[in-house]
Design a protein around this motif. Structure first.
Motif, PDB file in Angstrom:
ATOM      1  N   ARG A   1     -40.761  56.454 -45.392  1.00 42.70           N
ATOM      2  CA  ARG A   1     -39.428  56.938 -45.771  1.00 42.70           C
ATOM      3  C   ARG A   1     -38.832  57.789 -44.657  1.00 42.70           C
ATOM      4  NH1 ARG A   1     -41.736  57.948 -50.894  1.00 42.70           N
ATOM      5  NH2 ARG A   1     -41.940  60.150 -50.328  1.00 42.70           N
ATOM      6  N   ALA A   2     -39.652  58.662 -44.078  1.00 38.42           N
ATOM      7  CA  ALA A   2     -39.148  59.502 -42.999  1.00 38.42           C
ATOM      8  C   ALA A   2     -38.753  58.658 -41.793  1.00 38.42           C
ATOM      9  CB  ALA A   2     -40.209  60.541 -42.607  1.00 38.42           C
ATOM     10  N   TRP A   3     -39.556  57.652 -41.476  1.00 40.31           N
ATOM     11  CA  TRP A   3     -39.209  56.763 -40.370  1.00 40.31           C
ATOM     12  C   TRP A   3     -37.926  55.989 -40.689  1.00 40.31           C
ATOM     13  CZ3 TRP A   3     -40.286  55.803 -35.410  1.00 40.31           C
ATOM     14  CH2 TRP A   3     -39.836  54.597 -34.865  1.00 40.31           C
ATOM     15  N   ALA A   4     -37.801  55.503 -41.915  1.00 39.54           N
ATOM     16  CA  ALA A   4     -36.614  54.737 -42.289  1.00 39.54           C
ATOM     17  C   ALA A   4     -35.354  55.593 -42.202  1.00 39.54           C
ATOM     18  CB  ALA A   4     -36.775  54.175 -43.696  1.00 39.54           C
ATOM     19  N   ALA A   5     -35.436  56.853 -42.624  1.00 41.10           N
ATOM     20  CA  ALA A   5     -34.271  57.729 -42.549  1.00 41.10           C
ATOM     21  C   ALA A   5     -33.865  57.986 -41.108  1.00 41.10           C
ATOM     22  CB  ALA A   5     -34.559  59.046 -43.258  1.00 41.10           C
ATOM     23  N   HIS A   6     -34.844  58.028 -40.213  1.00 38.87           N
ATOM     24  CA  HIS A   6     -34.559  58.311 -38.807  1.00 38.87           C
ATOM     25  C   HIS A   6     -34.181  57.052 -38.038  1.00 38.87           C
ATOM     26  CE1 HIS A   6     -34.934  60.167 -34.834  1.00 38.87           C
ATOM     27  NE2 HIS A   6     -35.681  59.142 -34.480  1.00 38.87           N
ATOM     28  N   ALA A   7     -34.939  55.972 -38.226  1.00 43.17           N
ATOM     29  CA  ALA A   7     -34.787  54.782 -37.403  1.00 43.17           C
ATOM     30  C   ALA A   7     -34.068  53.641 -38.100  1.00 43.17           C
ATOM     31  CB  ALA A   7     -36.168  54.299 -36.946  1.00 43.17           C
ATOM     32  N   HIS A   8     -33.809  53.742 -39.406  1.00 45.64           N
ATOM     33  CA  HIS A   8     -33.168  52.679 -40.176  1.00 45.64           C
ATOM     34  C   HIS A   8     -33.924  51.360 -40.012  1.00 45.64           C
ATOM     35  CE1 HIS A   8     -29.012  54.840 -40.560  1.00 45.64           C
ATOM     36  NE2 HIS A   8     -30.029  55.591 -40.940  1.00 45.64           N
TER      37      HIS A   8
END
Length: 612
Positions: A479-486
C-alpha cells in the motif's frame, strides 16, 4: 448484460383496461390518426404506435423522416437521487402546428419498477418546435434488478373524442437504454476479465483498466460516468478480435516501468509541422494525481512548443510530488536509456526541484534546462547546482537567494529562444555528480530495492496468527509503495516462490526464519544476530515478545550476489513517501502501534542490530 425494454403489449393492455376500451376497438381510429398526423422514427428508435399484427412485440424502427419527435439531449447515466434531464423537440408543418391538445409522457423504468415519470400538456403540437426540457427525480434503483439497465421512454399523445371515454392516445414514442453506475461497473468487470484472459502486449488497454478502477473507486459523478463509458468503448475496440494494438489515447501514452511492472502514463504533444526537438516537462500538482485525472500542461507551454516545432512530453509524478523518489528514478532511467537523444528539460513550480536533480545526475543527456516560476523551498542542496547554466523565467521564491548557479534570466515559453538548445549545454559546464550525493535517501541499503525490479515474498510457514501478521505487513508495504509509485510489485507466498525465476530481482522477504522458508534457507549458513522462537525474539541478550510486533529490518545475504531485505513485525518506515526512506539498516524498531490504527505506524528506532 443487455435487457430488452418492457413490451408494449403489456403497457397497451393496461391502458386499454383503464380506459374501459379494448385495444382492438381503437385500431381503426389509431390507423386514421397515423394517416392524419405524419409520424416518423428519428434517432433513439422513434416508433409509430399504430397497431399492427403482432403488436405484442416491439416493432422495428421505421425509416427516419424529417417530421418526428426528437430526443435532443438526455443524461447518459441514471444516478438516483440526482436529477435526470431530458430535452425534446418536434418540428411540425404549418398544417400540423395547430393540432392539439397534446400530451408528452416521460418515464424512467428499471424492469417493472417505475423510477420517475412526468406528464406535460401542450396546447398545440407546434409548441414542441421550441423545445421542451424536463428534469426527472428518479427514486432509488430496484435492488432486485441487480445490474439491470434503465429504459427512458417518451410518448407523444394526442386527444381523442370525449365519447371514447379517454382523453389521450399515444401516437409516437422514443426509447433509450441507459446505464446505472452499477450496470456500467458490471460491464467494465466483464471487460476486465477479458483483458486478463487475453493479456495483450499493448500497454494502453492496461492503463485504461487502471483509469476505470480509479474512477469506480471514487465518486461516480455524471462526468466520471461519461469518462467510464468512453474508456469502455476504447477497451471494447482494443479487445475486439483482430483489432490493431492501440498506441495512444490522444496525447496520452503509456509505458511499463521495469521496477514494479506497473503501467505509467505520460502525455506527448507533437507539433503539427514535424518534430525538430524534444522537451520534457516536470510538474508537481498540489495534490497527488491519478492516472485518470492529472493536470495538463500550461497552455502557454503547449502553444510555445507547437510553434517551435518541439514535442512536449509531460512526465507523470505519481505520488512522488517532491521528485525525490520513484518519479525521479523513472525519469533518470529513461533519460539514460540507450539511443535517447539530448532533451530540453523544463521544471515548472515544484517540478523545478526534479529538473535540477536530473541536471546534477545526468547533464550530458540534456540540451538545456528551463525553470518556469520555480519553487524550491529547502528541498535542494545549493551546492548541487553551483556553476550550472540554468535559464529562469517568471517568479522566483525566496529560496533562490541561497543558490549560486549561473542563473540566466530568459523569456517565457512564448519566445523562440526558450525552446532552443543552449550553445553551451549543461554537460560542458557541470559534470554529473554521484547519485548518493544528489539523493542520499535513495542510496541506502534500505532503499536499494527501489533502484531496480523487486519482488515481495510473504512467509506462510508458521501458524495462522503468524501468517496473518506477515500478510498484514506485506499489504502495508505494498500500500505504501502504491501510494508513492502508483504501481504494485509482484507479491508471492514463500510456498510458490522459485528463486531462479527471480534471480535479477531484489527480494523483500516478509517474516523471519521461522515463518518464511526463503529466509530460513538464506540464513542456514549465515545466522542472523537475532533469534526467534514461537513467542519471542532475542537480540543482544534482550528478549521481546513477538506479540509486541517490533519493527525489524535487516539485510540478508544471498549466495547469488543479489540483494535481499527482511522485514518483520511492523512497518519500519514513516507514512508517506518511499517505504523505508530514512531507515538505517539494520534496525530493531520500537513497539508497534495498536492494530486498530488504520494507517501503518512509524516506530522509532531502537537498539541497532549488528550487520550480518
Amino acid at each position: 448484460m443487455s435487457h430488452a425494454p418492457r413490451t408494449r403489449s403489456t403497457r397497451t393492455r393496461r391502458r386499454a383496461r383503464s380506459w374501459g376500451v379494448r385495444t382492438a376497438a381503437l385500431t381503426p381510429l389509431l390507423a386514421l390518426l397515423a394517416l392524419c398526423l405524419p409520424l416518423g422514427a428519428a434517432e433513439d428508435a422513434a416508433i409509430s404506435l399504430a397497431p399492427v399484427p403482432g403488436m405484442g412485440e416491439t416493432p422495428p424502427p421505421s425509416a427516419p423522416q424529417a417530421q418526428a419527435l426528437r430526443l435532443d439531449h438526455c443524461d447518459v447515466v441514471v444516478r438516483p437521487p440526482s436529477l435526470f434531464r431530458v430535452s425534446l423537440t418536434r418540428h411540425a408543418t404549418a398544417a400540423e402546428a395547430a393540432r392539439g391538445p397534446m400530451l408528452i409522457e416521460i418515464s424512467l423504468a428499471q424492469g417493472q419498477v417505475l423510477l420517475a415519470s412526468d406528464r406535460i400538456e401542450l396546447a398545440h403540437l407546434g409548441d414542441l418546435a421550441q423545445g421542451l426540457s424536463v428534469a426527472l427525480a428518479p427514486s432509488g434503483l430496484d435492488p432486485q434488478q441487480g445490474d439491470a439497465t434503465v429504459w427512458l421512454r417518451v410518448s407523444l399523445m394526442t386527444a381523442l373524442a370525449p365519447q371514447l371515454g379517454e382523453r389521450y392516445v399515444p401516437v409516437e414514442e422514443l426509447s433509450r437504454e441507459l446505464p446505472t453506475p452499477r450496470s456500467l461497473a458490471a460491464r467494465l468487470d466483464a471487460l476486465q476479465v477479458l483483458l486478463h484472459r487475453t493479456a495483450p502486449a499493448a500497454v494502453m488497454p492496461w492503463l485504461w483498466e487502471e483509469q476505470c478502477e480509479e474512477i469506480v473507486s471514487g465518486q461516480t459523478s455524471t462526468r466520471h460516468c461519461v469518462e467510464l463509458m468512453r474508456l469502455e468503448g476504447l477497451l471494447q475496440a482494443a479487445l475486439a478480435p483482430g483489432a490493431a494494438a492501440p498506441t495512444s489515447d490522444g496525447p496520452l501514452y503509456a509505458y511499463r516501468d521495469p521496477t514494479d511492472g506497473s503501467i505509467q502514463p505520460e502525455r506527448r504533444y507533437a507539433p503539427p509541422g514535424g518534430v525538430r526537438g524534444t522537451a520534457w516537462l516536470l510538474t508537481s500538482p498540489v495534490h497527488p494525481p491519478q492516472k485518470c485525472d492529472w493536470p495538463e500542461p500550461d497552455p502557454q507551454l503547449q502553444s510555445g512548443a507547437a510553434q517551435a516545432g518541439v514535442e512536449l512530453v509531460q512526465l507523470y509524478p505519481a505520488g512522488d510530488l517532491g521528485w525525490d523518489g520513484t518519479a525521479l528514478l523513472r525519469a533518470l532511467r529513461r533519460l539514460q536509456a540507450p539511443g535517447h537523444g539530448p532533451v530540453l528539460l523544463i521544471g515548472q513550480d515544484r517540478g523545478a526541484v526534479g529538473a535540477l536533480r536530473l541536471l546534477a545526475l545526468a547533464p550530458q543527456r540534456l540540451s538545456g534546462v528551463r525553470l518556469v516560476d520555480p519553487v524550491l523551498g529547502d528541498a535542494l542542496d545549493p551546492l548541487l547546482v553551483a556553476g550550472a547554466a540554468v535559464t529562469v523565467s517568471g517568479h522566483l521564491d525566496d529560496a533562490w537567494s541561497h543558490f549560486t548557479p549561473a542563473l540566466r534570466s530568459g523569456g517565457g515559453p512564448g519566445t523562440p529562444a526558450f525552446w532552443q538548445a543552449d550553445a553551451s549545454p549543461p554537460a560542458t559546464i557541470s559534470p554529473g555528480r554521484p547519485f548518493a550525493q544528489v539523493v542520499p535517501d535513495l542510496a541506502t541499503p534500505a532503499t536499494h530495492y527501489a533502484l531496480g525490479p523487486f519482488v515481495v515474498v510473504v512467509g506462510m510457514n508458521e501458524h495462522r496468527a503468524a501468517q496473518l501478521d506477515d500478510r498484514a505487513l506485506a499489504n502495508a508495504f505494498c500500500r505504501a509503495w502504491a501510494a508513492h509509485a502508483h504501481g504494485l510489485p509482484p507479491c508471492i507466498d514463500d510456498t510458490a516462490f522459485q528463486p531462479g525465476a527471480w534471480r535479477d530481482f531484489t527480494w523483500i522477504l516478509i517474516g523471519n526464519p521461522r515463518s518464511n522458508r526463503v529466509i530460513a534457507r538464506l540464513t542456514h549458513r549465515h545466522p542472523l544476530p537475532i533469534t526467534w522462537d514461537s513467542r519471542s525474539l532475542t537480540f543482544q541478550n534482550q528478549t521481546y515478545l513477538r506479540a509486541d510486533r517490533r519493527a525489524v529490518a535487516v539485510a540478508v545475504p544471498r549466495s547469488d550476489g543479489g540483494q535481499a531485505l527482511m522485514l518483520d513485525g511492523a512497518p519500519a518506515w514513516s507514512p508517506g513517501g518511499l517505504p523505508l526512506v530514512g531507515v538505517t539498516l539494520p534496525v530493531l524498531g520500537a513497539v508497534a502501534a495498536p492494530a486498530t490504527t488504520s494507517s501503518p505506524s512509524a516506530p522509532a528506532n531502537g537498539p541497532m542490530m549488528a550487520r550480518p
